[in-house]
Enzyme design. Structure first.
Site, PDB file in Angstrom:
ATOM      1  N   ASP A   1       0.863  -1.183   0.000  1.00  0.00           N
ATOM      2  CA  ASP A   1       0.000   0.000   0.000  1.00  0.00           C
ATOM      3  C   ASP A   1       0.899   1.233   0.000  1.00  0.00           C
ATOM      4  OD1 ASP A   1      -2.294   1.458  -0.019  1.00  0.00           O
ATOM      5  OD2 ASP A   1      -2.652   1.327   2.131  1.00  0.00           O
TER       6      ASP A   1
ATOM      7  N   LYS B   1      -7.747  -8.219  -3.422  1.00  0.00           N
ATOM      8  CA  LYS B   1      -7.679  -7.248  -2.330  1.00  0.00           C
ATOM      9  C   LYS B   1      -8.360  -7.806  -1.085  1.00  0.00           C
ATOM     10  CE  LYS B   1      -7.219  -2.965  -3.078  1.00  0.00           C
ATOM     11  NZ  LYS B   1      -7.370  -1.520  -3.332  1.00  0.00           N
TER      12      LYS B   1
ATOM     13  N   CYS C   1     -13.834  24.541  26.204  1.00  0.00           N
ATOM     14  CA  CYS C   1     -12.676  23.681  26.430  1.00  0.00           C
ATOM     15  C   CYS C   1     -12.925  22.745  27.606  1.00  0.00           C
ATOM     16  CB  CYS C   1     -11.430  24.528  26.689  1.00  0.00           C
ATOM     17  SG  CYS C   1      -9.967  23.563  27.109  1.00  0.00           S
TER      18      CYS C   1
ATOM     19  N   CYS D   1      -8.861  25.749  21.546  1.00  0.00           N
ATOM     20  CA  CYS D   1      -9.015  26.535  22.764  1.00  0.00           C
ATOM     21  C   CYS D   1      -8.040  27.706  22.661  1.00  0.00           C
ATOM     22  CB  CYS D   1      -8.696  25.688  23.998  1.00  0.00           C
ATOM     23  SG  CYS D   1      -8.564  26.678  25.518  1.00  0.00           S
TER      24      CYS D   1
ATOM     25  N   CYS E   1      -4.392  27.412  29.829  1.00  0.00           N
ATOM     26  CA  CYS E   1      -4.990  26.078  29.725  1.00  0.00           C
ATOM     27  C   CYS E   1      -3.920  25.031  30.048  1.00  0.00           C
ATOM     28  CB  CYS E   1      -5.547  25.883  28.310  1.00  0.00           C
ATOM     29  SG  CYS E   1      -6.417  24.320  28.061  1.00  0.00           S
TER      30      CYS E   1
END
Length: 672
Positions: free
Chosen positions: A116, A313, A407, A425, A431
């Protein structure tokens, strides 16, 4: 003397190429990483001093450095056709019946893992790599030679062998799962958009314009198909060619199998449908090819694909489980990411307890309710994801899940910028996870690399009230008495940490700028901003338009750095850090003048150029006495304009009647 130097460069080149072959092809390393790097540095130094002796396929080129302004479109000599797909074993048996109906029952198949990744075609002439081209539309693709040369497993020069003078070899470029997770985490920490899966990351990487950036991302490659003139005279069949190209030094997947009938192919498929989860890279199926070249020619092609090959597949694995709750994580940049907490369930060989939900749009699209039974899938994605809810099993009266407006950590109202899917936020200085995350980012290895100080210690210091902003780290030496009492933090640990903090003051401006954790400012952008503006004061004084003139800087990046530096509290903190000894200006190296033809003149460079990079033009100007400005003003003598220069910059230069010159006109001025 010159013969001795050339001999030394040749010997180191040959030796390092051998080590690369032993490591990447044979998987048998014969030297430590440290010793390899030391020899590579020695070769780099010699090549820099004596470029005339550098081999065009030197192993030093695998670190990249070339800038590709535009990828050339190259027509494939042999079209890169796609394969027919099937998810059904009966259809595979039907394919086998069609093949045997045309060529008889004496048929062998080669079964290969279907990687892939990103398809690539590489051309060699006289054993040297000369061109690498992407699939594109199958008839033509983009030339990405410089980027492909950075992939360690791909040889620049073949070892001795009976290879044709000119040939193409095709394969798949991919990224290992562990590398994908690590690099995606770094992007998340830097506030950059993350990739959904390794294939997208590999594909995005191979199309970067700066090959030195490509070299920083550990891509790998398997090669599996050879094209050349008169191939049938060289090889009897596909299996023979695979064995042969392996001996030339190409990376070939060890799990390819020669099968004598369709039953052996099906057994191979059944085995890898389960065993694929143990691989370090992603596969999404099995490719089946008729082995004999003569039989391939007899079977021929449809308009889109060969009749002698098909891909099976694997079905993406899906399980059903209960959505217990959704938690919201606040990152260093303030991005709020929803995560689904699931009733543990076995999926693709691992127990899954959580799944990504990405953002509010995804929650709304899935129409999730509390207690939903959900389908979880792990196909090309490494991180499991919810793909749908089983509405028939939804509890009566279940409440729809609504994305929070504030938040979850500090209660501040969330914001969502136009054009972005993520909520943030804005309380970056108040924070808790943002504060801790920025401090942890600041001390990181690629940032300030503060020895003796780790993430857990940052959390401990924050909880104790010892630190809440970056400048607090540099006052810890005055609070040593408080540090002594911390459990499992002895005097030696304290001494090492304080020494590491002190040493970090020597980190260059670009590292400090990256370490500040400003949203959207990654390592590369920080370096380019530092190189362009030279010091913090000049960067602060720059307008949005001036910041946008820096290569790779878009509007969001420019707006982010501009707003950050013009915030009074941020500027006060930066001035405090500067007073403490941190570097906020690049160390100007003395320019050795090559001439004075530009003496007393000022220049600004904008756009993309044919002969030189912007950095090279800057060096040329300064080495001939010219001085660079960061923006258009009445003090500017010349605007050096290339392709894709912004119209607003052009308009401002014309308004101020600043002479606009081309790259060739600049070179003429220098030569005079």
């Amino acid at each position: 003397m010159s013969i001795a130097i050339q001999t030394k460069i040749d010997e180191l080149t040959k030796e390092l190429n051998t080590y690369n072959y032993q490591y990447y092809v044979l998987a048998q390393p014969a030297i430590s990483d440290y010793d390899f790097d030391q020899k590579l540095k020695e070769l780099e130094a010699l090549e820099a001093q004596y470029p005339e002796y550098r081999d065009p396929n030197s192993p030093t080129l695998k670190v990249g450095g070339d800038i590709t302004q535009k990828f050339n479109t190259v027509r494939h000599k042999w079209p890169m056709m796609s394969l027919g797909n099937t998810y059904n074993e009966q259809e595979l048996k039907d394919f086998d019946n069609r093949v045997r109906k045309v060529i008889g029952d004496d048929v062998q198949y080669v079964a290969e893992l279907k990687f892939d990744g990103l398809s690539i075609s590489i051309t060699y002439e006289n054993g040297k790599l000369v061109r690498a081209v992407t699939r594109g539309d199958g008839t033509q693709g983009d030339e990405v030679t410089n980027n492909v040369k950075t992939i360690r497993s791909i040889p620049h020069q073949l070892r001795k062998g009976s290879f044709p003078d000119v040939f193409e070899i095709r394969g798949e470029i991919f990224m290992h799962k562990s590398a994908f997770l690590r690099l995606n985490k770094e992007r998340e920490d830097n506030g950059d958009q993350t990739y959904a899966n390794p294939r997208n990351f590999a594909s995005g990487t191979i199309k970067l314009q700066d090959s030195s950036e490509v070299a920083k991302r550990p891509l790998d490659c398997f090669l599996y198909f050879l094209y050349c003139e008169n191939r049938n005279k060289l090889f009897e069949n596909h299996w023979h060619s695979i064995e042969e190209v392996k001996s030339w030094g190409f990376p070939v997947c060890e799990h390819t199998k020669l099968c004598n009938n369709i039953d052996e192919v099906l057994a191979f498929i059944h085995y890898w449908d389960d065993a694929r989860h143990q691989l370090s890279y992603e596969i999404d199926g099995i490719v089946i090819k008729v082995n004999d070249y003569g039989q391939q020619e007899e079977l021929g092609f449809t308009a889109k694909s060969p009749r002698w090959a098909i891909s099976y597949k694997f079905k993406a694995e899906r399980v059903e489980t209960i959505l217990k709750s959704i938690s919201y994580q606040v990152g260093r940049t303030g991005a709020v990411t929803p995560v689904a907490n699931l009733q543990p369930v076995l999926l693709a060989g691992t127990t899954v307890k959580r799944a990504s939900l990405h953002n509010a749009n995804e929650i709304a699209r899935l129409d999730l309710h509390e207690g939903d039974t959900v389908y979880v899938e792990k196909g090309g994605e490494i991180i499991p994801k919810i793909i749908a809810a089983n509405v028939e099993k939804r509890p009566a009266g279940a409440t729809a899940i609504v994305y929070p407006t504030h938040c979850p950590e500090c209660g501040t109202a969330l914001v969502r910028e136009e054009g972005e899917a993520v909520h943030y936020c804005p309380n970056q200085d108040g924070c808790r996870p943002q504060i801790v995350g920025k401090l942890q980012h600041f001390i990181g290895r690629k940032m300030m690399d503060v020895q003796g100080l780790g993430d857990e210690t940052i959390v401990t210091f924050f909880k104790m009230g010892l630190i809440s902003k970056i400048s607090d780290l540099y006052t810890l030496k005055d609070r040593e008495a408080e540090l002594v009492g911390i459990e499992r933090f002895g005097q030696k640990s304290i001494d090492n940490m304080l020494a590491g903090i002190e040493q970090s003051k020597q980190k260059p401006f670009e590292k400090v700028l990256f370490a500040l954790g400003i949203r959207h400012i990654g390592e590369t952008v920080a370096r380019k901003l530092a190189q362009h503006f030279k010091n913090l004061e000049a960067l602060k004084a720059a307008s949005l338009e001036e910041i946008l003139s820096v290569p790779d800087v878009g509007f969001r990046i420019a707006e982010s750095i501009h707003d950050y530096l013009n915030d009074a509290e941020h500027w006060e903190e930066l001035m405090k850090l500067k007073a403490m000894g941190l570097q906020f200006a690049i160390e100007e190296k003395e320019v050795v003048l090559a001439g004075d033809s530009l003496s007393g003149k000022t220049f600004l460079i904008s756009g993309v150029f044919a002969e030189y990079s912007r950095e090279e033009l800057t060096a040329l100007i300064e080495s001939h006495g010219g001085r660079m400005l960061s923006g258009i003003s009445a003090k500017l003598n010349f605007l050096v304009a290339g392709d894709k220069m912004g119209p607003s910059k052009l308009a401002k230069a014309e308004k101020l009647q600043v002479p606009i010159i081309s790259e060739s006109e600049l070179l003429s001025m220098i030569n005079k």
